[in-house]
Design an enzyme around this catalytic site. Structure first.
Site, short mmCIF file in Angstrom:
data_model
loop_
_atom_site.label_atom_id
_atom_site.label_comp_id
_atom_site.label_asym_id
_atom_site.label_seq_id
_atom_site.Cartn_x
_atom_site.Cartn_y
_atom_site.Cartn_z
N ASP A 124 0.87 -1.19 0.00
CA ASP A 124 0.00 0.00 0.00
C ASP A 124 0.90 1.24 0.00
O ASP A 124 2.12 1.14 0.13
CB ASP A 124 -0.92 -0.01 1.24
CG ASP A 124 -1.90 1.16 1.26
OD1 ASP A 124 -2.38 1.57 0.17
OD2 ASP A 124 -2.20 1.69 2.34
N SER A 125 0.28 2.40 -0.10
CA SER A 125 1.04 3.66 -0.03
C SER A 125 1.47 3.94 1.41
O SER A 125 2.46 4.61 1.66
CB SER A 125 0.15 4.80 -0.51
OG SER A 125 -1.01 4.86 0.31
N HIS B 71 -7.43 2.36 3.92
CA HIS B 71 -7.24 3.10 5.18
C HIS B 71 -8.53 3.17 6.01
O HIS B 71 -8.47 3.29 7.23
CB HIS B 71 -6.79 4.54 4.89
CG HIS B 71 -5.33 4.69 4.58
ND1 HIS B 71 -4.78 4.26 3.39
CD2 HIS B 71 -4.31 5.21 5.30
CE1 HIS B 71 -3.48 4.53 3.40
NE2 HIS B 71 -3.17 5.11 4.54
N CYS C 236 -4.53 -1.83 -1.82
CA CYS C 236 -4.76 -0.40 -2.06
C CYS C 236 -5.73 -0.28 -3.22
O CYS C 236 -5.45 -0.76 -4.32
CB CYS C 236 -3.43 0.25 -2.41
SG CYS C 236 -3.56 1.97 -2.90
N GLU D 99 -3.90 7.71 8.97
CA GLU D 99 -2.44 7.68 9.18
C GLU D 99 -2.11 8.25 10.56
O GLU D 99 -1.27 7.72 11.27
CB GLU D 99 -1.73 8.50 8.09
CG GLU D 99 -1.73 7.86 6.70
CD GLU D 99 -0.66 6.77 6.52
OE1 GLU D 99 0.37 6.79 7.21
OE2 GLU D 99 -0.89 5.88 5.67
N CYS E 86 -11.25 2.44 0.20
CA CYS E 86 -9.85 2.81 0.46
C CYS E 86 -9.47 1.98 1.68
O CYS E 86 -10.21 1.95 2.67
CB CYS E 86 -9.73 4.30 0.77
SG CYS E 86 -8.10 4.76 1.41
N1 DGL Z 1 -4.92 2.96 0.96
C1 DGL Z 1 -5.00 3.42 -0.36
C2 DGL Z 1 -6.30 3.09 -1.05
O1 DGL Z 1 -6.88 2.11 -0.78
C3 DGL Z 1 -4.36 4.72 -0.74
C4 DGL Z 1 -4.56 5.95 0.09
C5 DGL Z 1 -3.68 7.07 -0.42
O2 DGL Z 1 -2.45 6.88 -0.41
O3 DGL Z 1 -4.22 8.09 -0.86
O4 DGL Z 1 -6.76 3.76 -1.90
#
Ligand code: DGL
Length: 267
Positions: free
Chosen positions: A13-14, A193, A77, A155, A191
């Site tokens: 992931d990012s 996150h 992600c 985050e 997402c």
């Molecule tokens: N967790 C990621 C997603 O599912 C990326 C969030 C990001 O870096 O903007 O989209």
């Protein structure tokens, strides 16, 4: 194909979002050696141009595949998956599991016929989401909203900081305020996150809403793709990698340990 017992599953992931997916994989495959890789240097992916992700993600995963010889790579992600899944599959020999917005189950579950897709700005504008909506939710109203502040909020929370406490409410309200939003009953957390801050979303919702994500489906897919493979008797502590400066992940050490991962090292 004979797979080395110690071959890991790479979860990518990012930032911290993929931990929500990693948790599901760990529950389904408790003996699996895991490598958790973050592209912190390009965070947030949701604010990146498609061309940047298309150039970056396959190359990065290619490097990881060479170094770790994984049995499976999970793109944990939605942004990277909706933009670059096909490119990654074309470039790499390893089986790749992507994360796609859970529009199909949401379309089945909604009782009002209105669902919301909460993702990054990049994810909600993807043709991939148009295609999922057309294929599985053609007779539903699908509202979308990109919520970068909610990504930052997750985050922050995982670093033990309060973050912008308005982000969850703002994200939900942005969906409810759209035409038809008054009938919305199901929100797709598109997402990775966002499941990490589900508690705040549930708490702030002005009425009862159902939140769904793809975590369980991904874990099941990982199980299916590794059926019959051998594993170490016990999973070793997972490896954490990051692009950019590992020192920026110092505040994550406790969180990573909770997920069975060691401190971040340079990728
Ligand atoms: N967790 C990621 C997603 O599912 C990326 C969030 C990001 O870096 O903007 O989209």
């Amino acid at each position: 194909m004979l797979v080395d017992r110690d071959a890991p599953i790479i979860v990518f992931d990012s930032g911290v979002g993929g931990l929500s997916v990693l948790q599901g994989i760990r529950a389904a495959l408790p003996q699996a050696p895991l490598v958790y890789a973050m592209d912190r240097a390009a965070y947030p992916y949701g604010q990146q141009a498609e061309a940047t992700l298309l150039a970056r993600v396959p190359a990065l995963l290619g490097r990881l595949a060479e170094r770790y010889r994984p049995r499976l790579i999970v793109m944990a992600c939605n942004t990277a998956s909706t933009v670059a899944l096909a490119a990654v599959r074309e470039a790499l020999q390893v089986p790749i599991v992507g994360t796609v917005p859970a529009i199909k189950p949401a379309a089945c579950m909604t009782q009002t016929g209105v669902i919301g897709v909460l993702g990054t700005a990049a994810t909600v504008r993807q043709a991939y989401v148009d295609r999922l909506s057309a294929a599985f939710a053609a007779d539903r109203l699908v509202l979308r909203h990109g919520a970068p502040a909610l990504v930052d909020y997750a985050e922050a929370r995982l670093r033990g900081a309060p973050g912008d406490g308005d982000a969850p409410r703002a994200a939900i309200n942005a969906l409810l305020a759209q035409p038809g939003g008054d009938r919305l009953d199901t929100i797709v957390l598109a997402c990775t996150h966002f499941p990490l801050v589900r508690d705040a979303l549930v708490e702030t919702a002005p009425r009862q809403l159902r939140f769904i994500d793809g975590t369980e489906g991904i874990a099941r897919r990982c199980q299916a793709l590794t059926t019959g493979q051998s594993w170490p008797a016990q999973a070793p502590t997972g490896i954490t990698l990051t692009t950019g400066e590992p020192a920026e992940c110092t505040l994550l050490v406790e969180t990573l340990a909770r997920f069975g991962l060691g401190p971040a090292q340079a990728l």
